[in-house]
Structure formats: C-alpha cells, structure tokens
Write a protein that holds these residues in place. Structure first.
Motif, PDB file in Angstrom:
ATOM      1  N   GLN A 274      41.256  39.579  15.576  1.00  0.00           N
ATOM      2  CA  GLN A 274      41.402  38.187  15.134  1.00  0.00           C
ATOM      3  C   GLN A 274      42.858  37.778  15.130  1.00  0.00           C
ATOM      4  OE1 GLN A 274      38.533  36.453  13.625  1.00  0.00           O
ATOM      5  NE2 GLN A 274      39.876  34.806  14.211  1.00  0.00           N
ATOM      6  N   VAL A 277      43.971  37.155  18.601  1.00  0.00           N
ATOM      7  CA  VAL A 277      43.477  35.883  19.137  1.00  0.00           C
ATOM      8  C   VAL A 277      44.263  34.724  18.537  1.00  0.00           C
ATOM      9  CG1 VAL A 277      41.526  34.331  19.100  1.00  0.00           C
ATOM     10  CG2 VAL A 277      41.175  36.700  19.633  1.00  0.00           C
ATOM     11  N   ASN A 278      44.531  34.818  17.223  1.00  0.00           N
ATOM     12  CA  ASN A 278      45.240  33.720  16.569  1.00  0.00           C
ATOM     13  C   ASN A 278      46.633  33.531  17.104  1.00  0.00           C
ATOM     14  OD1 ASN A 278      43.082  33.264  15.008  1.00  0.00           O
ATOM     15  ND2 ASN A 278      43.894  34.235  13.173  1.00  0.00           N
ATOM     16  N   SER A 279      47.264  34.619  17.542  1.00  0.00           N
ATOM     17  CA  SER A 279      48.623  34.454  18.034  1.00  0.00           C
ATOM     18  C   SER A 279      48.648  34.161  19.522  1.00  0.00           C
ATOM     19  CB  SER A 279      49.432  35.711  17.758  1.00  0.00           C
ATOM     20  OG  SER A 279      48.827  36.800  18.383  1.00  0.00           O
ATOM     21  N   LEU A 314      34.715  36.002  18.088  1.00  0.00           N
ATOM     22  CA  LEU A 314      35.805  36.439  18.952  1.00  0.00           C
ATOM     23  C   LEU A 314      35.399  36.341  20.407  1.00  0.00           C
ATOM     24  CD1 LEU A 314      37.017  39.452  16.895  1.00  0.00           C
ATOM     25  CD2 LEU A 314      38.279  37.420  17.401  1.00  0.00           C
TER      26      LEU A 314
END
Lengths: 478, 363
Positions: A274, A277-279, A314
């Motif tokens: 996660q 993915v967020n970055s 995801l």
C-alpha cells in the motif's frame, strides 16, 4: 639483494600477462615466491605478494597450489607491522584466493586471515581498506558460515565506516560486501542493520555514480528480502520517492536492482505494498517495464504480481495505473520461458479477485495469448515448462471470475477440455440471467459449438451444458 | 292338670303343628327373607344410587368449575404467550430494520467504501501521472546534463586542438588554410585560432594550497616550499648507507600537511571579530611572549638556559631538575649495564622519543 628485487619485479610483470603464467607455473615459481615473501627487504616482500596475488587471480589450480604451499600463514602473520603497500598486496592475494571456491575461502579463515584483514580495514589508507573489503566480499559471497565468520571477526562496523569514506571505489566495494553478507540469512542481515548500515546506504542512493548505485540498491534489497521487520526498517530510511528516480537511470542494472528492491519490499505485507502504491511506485515500475527488454524486466513484473496478490484494492490500483498493457506486451514479445511465466502469473494475480478485475483482464485481449502459451508448450510434456504451468493457473483463476462473455467466445473454439470446463461453467452462470447475451450466444454460433462438445454424463461439464440448454427452447437446441 | 292332659293330647299334634308351623314359618321366613332382602337391596341400591348420583353431580360441578378455571388460566397463558411472541416478532422486525441500515452503513463506510475506493483509485492515478511527469523531467534533465557534458568535452577538445595548432593562423601576407581567399568569410576554425592563446610548454605544477594559511601564521618567516604530494617510492631504490630511518617515513613526517585549527586557519583579514585595524595593531603591540616561537628546535640550540626564579638560590642553581632528576646511588647498582628486555617490545612505545624533533634526552 638487487638481484632479488629485479627477479621479483620481473615475476610480477610477467604475472600480469596471462600467457606467461603457464610458463611461470611450470617453472615452480610458487615455492620461490614463498621464500621471497620472508625477505628482509620490504619492497621484495611487497612485490612477491603482488605477484602471488596475480597468479592466484588467474586460475583455481594456482590458488590451490598457493594454499597448499602454506603461504597464507606467512603472509598473514607479519601483517600488523607492515606498511600499506604490503597490506594492499596481501589483501589482493587473499581476495584472489578466496574468489575461486568456498574451500579456499575456508582455508583463509582457518589460517587467521580474517583478523589480518580486519587490521587492514582499520588502516587509514583507502587503497588498503578497499583491498581488505574486497577480500571480505569474496569470502562472504560463498555461503552463510563464511559470512558468519566474517561477521564474527568484527568486520561489519568497519565496513559501515568504510561506506562513509569519500572515495567512490571504497564505497562501492564496501556496499557490495555488505550486500553479500546480508544475502544469506536474516540474522546476518540483522547484524548488518544493527551496525547502522541502512541510513548510510539510503543516503548513497542519491550519488550520481552508477556502479555505486547498483551495489547500494542490491545491498538494500538483500537486507529487505528476509522479513517484514527488515523491510520496514529499510522503508523507514525514507527511500521512497528517491528510489523511483533510480528506475529511470540510464544504467540497466541500476534499474534492475531498484526494481528488485521494490519487489522485495512489496512482497512481505499488504501495508508495505500500500505504501508503495501511495508513493506512486506502481506507475514508475510500469514505465520501467515498458522501457526495458529482456531479463531486466523480470523484477518489475514480479513486483506487480506481488502487489496485486495482496488484496483486491491493490490489484485495482495496479489496473488503474495501466498495468495490464505492458504485461500483455511482455507475454507476447519475450522469448524466455521464465519471463513469460512471471508475466502470466502476474496477470493471474491481477484477475483473480472479482468479476470486475477479471473483466478488465479479459478486455485487454490477453486470454487468447495465455491459451496459446498453454497449448503451445503442452506438446512437449516432458519438458513441463514453467510458462505453461503458470499460464494454465492464470487462465483458471481469471476464468473462474470472468463474466465478460465477448472475451470468452473466441476461447470456446480452441480450448482443451480442462479449460473448456471453466468456460462453459461461466457461460452457464451468466446466460440464464441475461437475455441479450443469450441472443448473442446463439448468433455467434456458440450454442452450436456447445452441442458439439462431448461430455460424460454426470460430469460437471455435462451439468453445465444442460444448464445452458435449459435456457433455450427445445427447437433451437435441436 | 286338665290343661296338662289337654296339652299332652295335643302334644303329638303339637309336635307336628309345631313342626309344621316351624316349617311354614321357615319357608315363609325364606320367602320373607328373600323379599326383605329384595326390598332392602332395592332400597339400599336406591339410596346408594341416589348417593352416587349426588356424588356424580357434585363431582361434575367441581370438575366443571375446576376445568373451567384451569382452561381459563391456560387460555390467559396462551394469550400472553401469543402476545409476547407478537411483540417479539415486532421487535425483531424493527431490530432487523435497524441492523440492516446499520450494517449497510458500516460496510459502506468502513469496510468497502465504494466512493472512497473510487476516489482513492483516482488519487492513485493522479499521483501516478504526477510521478511519471516528475520522472520524465528527471530523465530529461539527466539526458540534458549528459549532452551538455559531451558538448563541453567536444568544445574543450576543439579549443585544445586550436591552441596546439595556433601556428596555422593566417597572417597579413599568407592566408592560413582555414582562411581561403575564395571563401566569403573565414572558417569558424580560423576564428577559434584567432581567439586562442598559444599552448606553452608544460610547466611543473607548483601547488601549495596551504601557502596562504602559512603566511598568516603569526611568526612564520617564510613558508617552506614543499611538494604536497606524498613521495612515491620507486621500487628497487638503493637504501642510503648508514643508520638512517626509512626515507619514506621521514619524508612523510617532514612534509606532513598542516592541519591548522579553525582559529588559526582563518586569515587575519577575514574574521569580523578581529577585523578592525586597531585590534590587530594592539595585538601586535602587546604579545605575551617576546621571543618568537620558532618551529624547529635547532634554532634554539645555541640559546642559553635561563633558570626560573623558584629553582635558583643565591648559591647558584639547584642541581635537581637540570643536572639530575632523581638520586642515583651507583654503589648500589648490581650490574654495569642497563636492563635488557626479554619479551618483544611494543612497537608503538619503541617510537617514543625517537621522533625527528628531539625535545630532550630521554634515556
């Protein structure tokens, strides 16, 4: 004395050329050098050590000959008092001997070479430190016991100090050594982390030198691969947006190691994925897959597979970041078996969660390709290539959730029975409820095809066929 | 007596009469007994029946009342249970409605928030686009840098070539090869040649990076002209004859670069603390130590020792501290020579006192 020095210099120069080494070996130069190693004059000692190093570097037999002649204790014993040229040459010899096989490295450890190398590491001259850490690198590379011996000799804090030195070559070698030490087991990686290596390695990611970046990224990925805690510690060193710039570097191996690092972090837990993915890591990896060719792509593909495998959100994030087209391209273009297998696996992981995911995968027109791979290599049963196994699993997983019928139609015509079961099953689930689909099914000749399939009565396939037939009035069925 | 005779006559008949009477009485008795029995049994039966009837009626009444009571109780019970069940159903229904709403809300907000997921995915794509843009900019920047570096290298090469070939410059009389008379304007190489300075012979590089610091060092008369690069030992060099130390070590130590403290490294002209000329002049005027501190002690070897006040008396200096440091009694010595070591000495300690600048006898 002058004669000795000239002789030794000549031997050293000859040893630099590979052709002459054979002649030297037949002339029994090893025993002569062994005597000269104990010479009074320090320059003779240095040069004889240098030539021994070159000889050992050339081939394994020479290295074994050197070890058998008992040179190593004599090399190692006077090391604390010698000057830095001697230390450099001695470290060179040890490195050349250790690089060939684990037994030779074990011989070095047994004759007390590790303590001598630690003394070299404490020296101030950067060349000596580089030679010593290179020797440690080759020793630690072979297996876990040797790495443990290196760690027990107390080399790790010194290596971490070496990393902070300004010379780039020394940093490279120290990073490579740390990478080789930590790759064997989680305890060794923990020792490296306890010495405070992560912070320094993380700072060096920004360094412009490409080879240094390779080693640093490889070290971080070897540390991160063992457990969730180690990965979390690596992530806490705030590598995240910075590592993505490595994926755009001009050097291929930097990109590969960067992708490997991200893969090792992503594979442990959904929270870490996660975070990635967020970055924006997924986008960077997808671009990276699109821009490379060959084995270099493999870690990126596996990373996408791992991220998608953790949870459906995801996996949806991967789809939304346009992850499927590069994977399809990989499947089609690549010739190597394991890359195709990895791409097939990744697609299976993306598509297996819900109908929505499966339909996206199916829309990308990837199912026929998977089927081709499965059929293609099924003919050579004994080879049992990985690509076909993964392709089959991926097909199964995606088909079990797929409700996008236009994509399933073409598969009806060529699929083998094991796959056909799933396809028909899906049709039998969707057709009873959707009238438009029923009409389409008949017009495209799907119903005819279903009738042609022979199935044993009572099997699952027959049930599905019956279910489909029940959707239609009797006349059409006949 | 007559009666008696009459009785005796009647006696035989009496006996028969008596017997007959008794027989008839007996028979009558039986009949009467049966009749009596019959009457009695009928009457008793009647009485008992009446009694039983009465009992039955009474029992009926009791049972009637009892059953009625019980059934009414039961009925009340049933009504209560039915009511209770009805209430519970109602409550269940209502509870189901509440739970339905609550669970829907909970799942939609916390477990699978569709809109949050959609927003998240949008945010992810926006972030991805941003990251991709940034990375593209980064790659462009890198490529530009590389191109610039290549261009600069080429420029440097060209300039170097021009400097080397400056003799190809055209003069008034003779046109150089780059300045052909048939051309309208001279070749760019010609212009470069005009601009470039001719390349002189390579001079030995005189680097002294610490020159300025040494000039600032207060009492240093002239900085030694030295080579900062450490001397490389050619292999096979002859060791000088005699009890000399290793030349490399000597040179290393002799030409060890100065590592001045921060305070010393700043020149007098720079720091604002002592920037004023007044302060500088005052410091120059009032030094604490009149004799200059010279770095090499061989300058001092001709100076005479001036004794301190506390050690001198009117009869001359005290011998302790100069002539001897502790009392020795040669009569008590066992052997003539000094102690010899049996174990190998510690290398570091051997060097003590043997550094190049001797500051006094140790042994």
């Amino acid at each position: 004395q002058r004669a000795r020095t000239q002789f030794v210099q000549a031997v050293a120069d000859l040893a630099a050329r590979p052709q002459s080494i054979e002649t030297l070996q037949s002339a029994g130069v090893v025993s002569l050098l062994r005597l000269l190693l104990l010479d009074v004059v320090p320059s003779v000692r240095q040069t004889s050590a240098l030539s021994l190093g070159r000889l050992a570097d050339y081939s394994m037999e020479l290295a074994e000959a050197i070890v058998k002649a008992g040179i190593l204790p004599q090399l190692v014993y006077p090391l604390p008092e010698e000057n830095r040229y001697y230390k450099k040459s001695a470290a060179f010899v040890l490195r050349a001997v250790a690089k060939h096989s684990p037994q030779l490295a074990q011989a070095i450890v047994q004759c007390g070479g590790l303590e001598a190398l630690v003394i070299c590491l404490e020296d101030f001259d950067p060349g000596v430190k580089e030679g010593a850490s290179w020797a440690f690198d080759y020793i630690a590379r072979h297996n876990a016991e040797l790495s443990q011996a290196v760690v027990d000799a107390g080399a790790v804090p010194l290596l971490v100090l070496c990393i902070q030195e300004p010379e780039i070559a020394l940093k490279r070698i120290a990073a490579s050594t740390l990478s080789d030490i930590s790759k064997h087991s989680p305890e060794l990686a923990q020792t490296v982390v306890d010495a405070g290596a992560i912070a320094h390695l993380a700072q060096m990611i920004l360094n412009p030198d490409a080879k240094l970046k390779r080693q640093v990224l490889s070290a971080l990925s070897q540390i991160a691969k063992h457990s969730v805690d180690l990965s979390e510690m690596v992530v806490e060193a705030e590598i995240f947006p910075v590592v993505l710039t490595c994926l755009k570097d001009s050097d291929e191996y930097v990109k590969k190691n960067g992708a490997t690092l991200i893969r090792e972090i992503a594979k442990h837990s959904p929270e870490l994925s996660q975070l990635i993915v967020n970055s924006g890591g997924v986008a960077a990896v997808i671009d990276y897959i699109g821009s490379c060719k060959g084995t270099v792509r493999l870690p990126g593909i596996m990373m996408l597979g791992y991220v998608a495998a953790h949870s459906e959100n995801l996996s949806m994030a991967v789809i939304v970041s346009k992850g499927i087209p590069p994977l399809c391209a990989c499947l089609i273009e690549e010739h190597e078996d394991h890359i195709k297998a990895a791409a097939a696996w990744a697609l299976g992981q993306i598509g297996r969660h819900t109908a929505e995911h499966a339909s996206r995968v199916a829309e990308a027109n990837v199912l026929p390709t998977l089927l081709d791979i499965y059929m293609d290599t099924r003919s050579s049963e004994d080879l049992k290539m990985k690509a076909s196994i993964f392709a089959k699993k991926a097909l199964k997983n995606v088909l079990q959730k797929c409700t996008y019928l236009p994509a399933l139609e073409p598969l009806l015509h060529d699929a083998p029975p094991s796959i056909m079961k799933h396809i028909i099953g899906q049709f039998s689930k969707v057709l009873p409820h959707d009238s438009k689909a029923r009409r389409l099914f008949v017009t495209t000749g799907g119903l005819k095809k279903v009738q042609e399939i022979k199935a044993e009565p009572g099997s699952l396939l027959q049930e599905y066929i019956n279910a489909i037939n029940n959707c239609y009035p009797e006349e059409i069925v006949r | 007596m007559a009666a008696l005779a009459r009785l005796q006559e009647r006696l035989a008949e009496l006996r028969e009469e008596y017997f007959l009477v008794n027989r008839s009485i007996d028979e009558d008795r039986r009949i009467k007994y049966k009749a009596a029995v019959k009457i009695q049994s009928w009457f008793r039966g009647y009485r008992v029946r009446a009694y039983l009837r009465h009992l039955n009626e009474v029992a009926n009444v009791i049972q009637k009342w009892w059953r009625g009571y019980r059934c009414r109780k039961h009925f009340r019970q049933m009504v209560e249970t039915a009511y209770f069940i009805m209430k519970m159903n109602f409550y269940n229904e209502m509870a189901v409605r509440i739970q339905k709403r609550w669970r829907g809300y909970y799942v939609r907000t916390y477990i699978h928030n569709y809109y949050a997921l959609k927003k998240y995915l949008q945010a992810v794509s926006v972030n991805n686009a941003f990251v991709r843009r940034e990375l593209e900019e980064y790659t462009e920047m890198k490529e530009n840098e590389e191109k610039m570096k290549d261009l600069e290298k080429e420029e440097k090469e060209k300039k170097y070539q021009a400097r080397k070939m400056h003799y190809l410059l055209s003069t008034e009389q003779i046109a150089g090869i780059y300045n052909s008379p048939f051309r309208k304007c001279p070749d760019p190489m010609e212009l470069l040649l005009r601009k470039s300075k001719p390349l002189s012979h390579r001079r030995p590089q005189m680097k002294s990076p610490f020159a300025y610091e040494l000039y600032d060092w207060p009492t240093c008369k002239k900085p030694p002209a030295f080579v900062t690069a450490l001397p490389l030992l050619p292999v096979g060099r002859q060791k000088p004859q005699g009890p000399f130390r290793d030349t490399a070590e000597v040179l290393c130590q002799r030409y060890k670069p100065l590592e001045p403290t921060l305070r010393v490294a700043e020149s007098i002209n720079s720091p604002p603390g002592k920037a004023g000329g007044e302060i500088r002049r005052e410091e120059w005027r009032n030094p604490m130590h009149d004799n200059e501190f010279l770095p090499f002690s061989s300058c001092h070897k001709n100076d005479k020792y001036e004794p301190t006040l506390c050690r001198s008396s009117k009869y001359g200096r005290e011998a302790y501290g100069t002539k001897h440091f502790r009392e020795v009694y040669p009569e008590k010595w066992i052997a003539d020579k000094d102690f010899e070591r049996v174990l190998p000495s510690i290398v570091l300690f051997e060097k003590f006192g043997k550094t190049y600048s001797k500051s006094g006898p140790i042994v």
